[in-house]
Design a protein around this motif. Structure first.
Motif, PDB file in Angstrom:
ATOM      1  N   UNK A   1       0.833  -1.213   0.000  1.00  0.00           N
ATOM      2  CA  UNK A   1       0.000   0.000   0.000  1.00  0.00           C
ATOM      3  C   UNK A   1       0.864   1.258   0.000  1.00  0.00           C
ATOM      4  N   UNK A   2       1.904   1.251   0.811  1.00  0.00           N
ATOM      5  CA  UNK A   2       2.777   2.429   0.887  1.00  0.00           C
ATOM      6  C   UNK A   2       3.466   2.683  -0.443  1.00  0.00           C
ATOM      7  N   UNK A   3       4.048   1.643  -1.007  1.00  0.00           N
ATOM      8  CA  UNK A   3       4.836   1.820  -2.229  1.00  0.00           C
ATOM      9  C   UNK A   3       3.956   2.026  -3.467  1.00  0.00           C
ATOM     10  N   UNK A   4       2.735   1.524  -3.431  1.00  0.00           N
ATOM     11  CA  UNK A   4       1.839   1.699  -4.581  1.00  0.00           C
ATOM     12  C   UNK A   4       1.597   3.168  -4.873  1.00  0.00           C
ATOM     13  N   UNK A   5       1.627   3.985  -3.847  1.00  0.00           N
ATOM     14  CA  UNK A   5       1.377   5.416  -4.016  1.00  0.00           C
ATOM     15  C   UNK A   5       2.588   6.155  -4.580  1.00  0.00           C
ATOM     16  N   UNK A   6       3.739   5.482  -4.635  1.00  0.00           N
ATOM     17  CA  UNK A   6       4.977   6.151  -5.031  1.00  0.00           C
ATOM     18  C   UNK A   6       5.501   5.732  -6.399  1.00  0.00           C
ATOM     19  N   UNK A   7       5.184   4.510  -6.830  1.00  0.00           N
ATOM     20  CA  UNK A   7       5.804   3.968  -8.046  1.00  0.00           C
ATOM     21  C   UNK A   7       5.122   4.481  -9.314  1.00  0.00           C
TER      22      UNK A   7
ATOM     23  N   UNK B   1      -3.586 -11.374  -6.809  1.00  0.00           N
ATOM     24  CA  UNK B   1      -4.443 -11.593  -5.644  1.00  0.00           C
ATOM     25  C   UNK B   1      -3.916 -10.850  -4.428  1.00  0.00           C
ATOM     26  N   UNK B   2      -2.597 -10.756  -4.322  1.00  0.00           N
ATOM     27  CA  UNK B   2      -1.999 -10.035  -3.196  1.00  0.00           C
ATOM     28  C   UNK B   2      -2.279  -8.537  -3.325  1.00  0.00           C
ATOM     29  N   UNK B   3      -2.181  -8.025  -4.546  1.00  0.00           N
ATOM     30  CA  UNK B   3      -2.554  -6.627  -4.759  1.00  0.00           C
ATOM     31  C   UNK B   3      -4.013  -6.409  -4.386  1.00  0.00           C
ATOM     32  N   UNK B   4      -4.854  -7.385  -4.720  1.00  0.00           N
ATOM     33  CA  UNK B   4      -6.259  -7.288  -4.361  1.00  0.00           C
ATOM     34  C   UNK B   4      -6.469  -7.286  -2.862  1.00  0.00           C
ATOM     35  N   UNK B   5      -5.760  -8.162  -2.156  1.00  0.00           N
ATOM     36  CA  UNK B   5      -5.882  -8.229  -0.702  1.00  0.00           C
ATOM     37  C   UNK B   5      -5.418  -6.939  -0.039  1.00  0.00           C
ATOM     38  N   UNK B   6      -4.511  -6.227  -0.721  1.00  0.00           N
ATOM     39  CA  UNK B   6      -4.027  -4.940  -0.204  1.00  0.00           C
ATOM     40  C   UNK B   6      -4.996  -3.799  -0.527  1.00  0.00           C
ATOM     41  N   UNK B   7      -6.083  -4.124  -1.238  1.00  0.00           N
ATOM     42  CA  UNK B   7      -7.074  -3.114  -1.573  1.00  0.00           C
ATOM     43  C   UNK B   7      -6.704  -2.249  -2.755  1.00  0.00           C
ATOM     44  N   UNK B   8      -5.829  -2.762  -3.628  1.00  0.00           N
ATOM     45  CA  UNK B   8      -5.290  -1.951  -4.718  1.00  0.00           C
ATOM     46  C   UNK B   8      -5.930  -2.248  -6.073  1.00  0.00           C
ATOM     47  N   UNK B   9      -6.940  -3.123  -6.105  1.00  0.00           N
ATOM     48  CA  UNK B   9      -7.564  -3.490  -7.375  1.00  0.00           C
ATOM     49  C   UNK B   9      -9.028  -3.084  -7.466  1.00  0.00           C
TER      50      UNK B   9
ATOM     51  N   UNK C   1     -10.414 -12.942  -8.381  1.00  0.00           N
ATOM     52  CA  UNK C   1     -10.167 -11.499  -8.350  1.00  0.00           C
ATOM     53  C   UNK C   1     -11.419 -10.696  -8.026  1.00  0.00           C
ATOM     54  N   UNK C   2     -12.579 -11.217  -8.402  1.00  0.00           N
ATOM     55  CA  UNK C   2     -13.819 -10.469  -8.165  1.00  0.00           C
ATOM     56  C   UNK C   2     -14.075 -10.262  -6.677  1.00  0.00           C
ATOM     57  N   UNK C   3     -13.549 -11.147  -5.840  1.00  0.00           N
ATOM     58  CA  UNK C   3     -13.747 -11.010  -4.399  1.00  0.00           C
ATOM     59  C   UNK C   3     -12.973  -9.823  -3.822  1.00  0.00           C
ATOM     60  N   UNK C   4     -12.053  -9.281  -4.594  1.00  0.00           N
ATOM     61  CA  UNK C   4     -11.288  -8.114  -4.160  1.00  0.00           C
ATOM     62  C   UNK C   4     -11.746  -6.844  -4.871  1.00  0.00           C
TER      63      UNK C   4
END
Length: 227
Positions: free
Chosen positions: A88-94, A105-113, A128-131
């Motif tokens: 989550x932290x790095x998603x805002x910077x890259x 799926x990990x990106x989804x679990x982090x709320x990024x999808x 993926x739809x579950x995220x």
């Protein structure tokens, strides 16, 4: 100016999910690739290859691209607070947030999808739809600064596409030629629609344990979110 690529590494990662884009990123001019994890202790991929992180969540340098590969080791990451917080932290910077295979799926679990098109391995695409993602079939799927790749070997195509995006087509084609990437598979069973029924059944059976464990985790996360 150095362009930095960070690839998440973790126990039981699918090594080709990681090593395919790593080879491409590290081979491009003016680029450096980091394997990022909680610490620098060597760890084993899902097939036993030993990998050594080069940066930690705490000391990872600024990144232009962050990539999450997949594998059976994805399952515990779906509930791993430290990993999800780092993403989550790095998603805002890259400049580009990316994944290969079930790393999405990990990106989804982090709320990024949420509300975004994304792909994954064919045996996990529906999850993926579950995220809140929009499951999308494709070897490479882009939604703004988010790029997700399909299963395992798609990491090669994905890596070249990212290099073309950031450094131009000439550099991507040069890397492709240096690697002699000219795929000509001996069989055409790389996707469910091209595989014989008995081969598809065998593949699903081989993946069943990880799939069932993943379904249970996703169910827990979905129920927790609904509360």
């Amino acid at each position: 100016m150095v362009m930095r690529f960070g690839i998440l590494v973790f126990p039981n990662v699918q090594q080709l999910d990681l090593t395919a884009p790593y080879e491409i990123f590290a081979s491009a001019r003016g680029c450096e690739a980091h394997l990022v994890w909680k610490d620098r202790r060597p760890l084993a991929s899902s097939t036993g290859l030993q990998l050594t992180p080069t940066a930690t969540f705490d000391d990872c340098p600024p990144l232009d691209v962050l990539c999450v590969p997949g594998g059976t080791g994805v399952n515990p990451l779906l509930e791993d607070a430290a990993t999800l917080d780092f993403l989550r932290r790095r998603a805002a910077e890259v400049r580009l947030l990316t994944s290969v295979c079930t790393g999405s799926l990990v990106l989804g679990a982090a709320g990024l999808l949420e509300g975004r098109k994304a792909t994954s391995h064919w045996n996990a695409l529906d999850l993926l739809k579950h995220f809140g993602a929009i499951p999308t079939v494709g070897r490479i799927v882009r939604d703004g600064a988010l790029i997700t790749a399909g299963g395992v070997t798609s990491g090669i195509d994905f890596g070249l596409a990212v290099i073309a995006e950031l450094l131009g087509r000439d550099e991507a084609e040069t890397v492709q030629l240096v690697m002699e990437y000219a795929p000509a598979p001996p069989f055409h069973s790389g996707l469910p629609q091209g595989a014989r029924p008995e081969i598809l059944a065998a593949a699903k059976n081989r993946l069943a344990d990880s799939r069932h464990a993943r379904e249970r985790i996703v169910e827990r996360l979905t129920q927790a979110k609904a509360r």
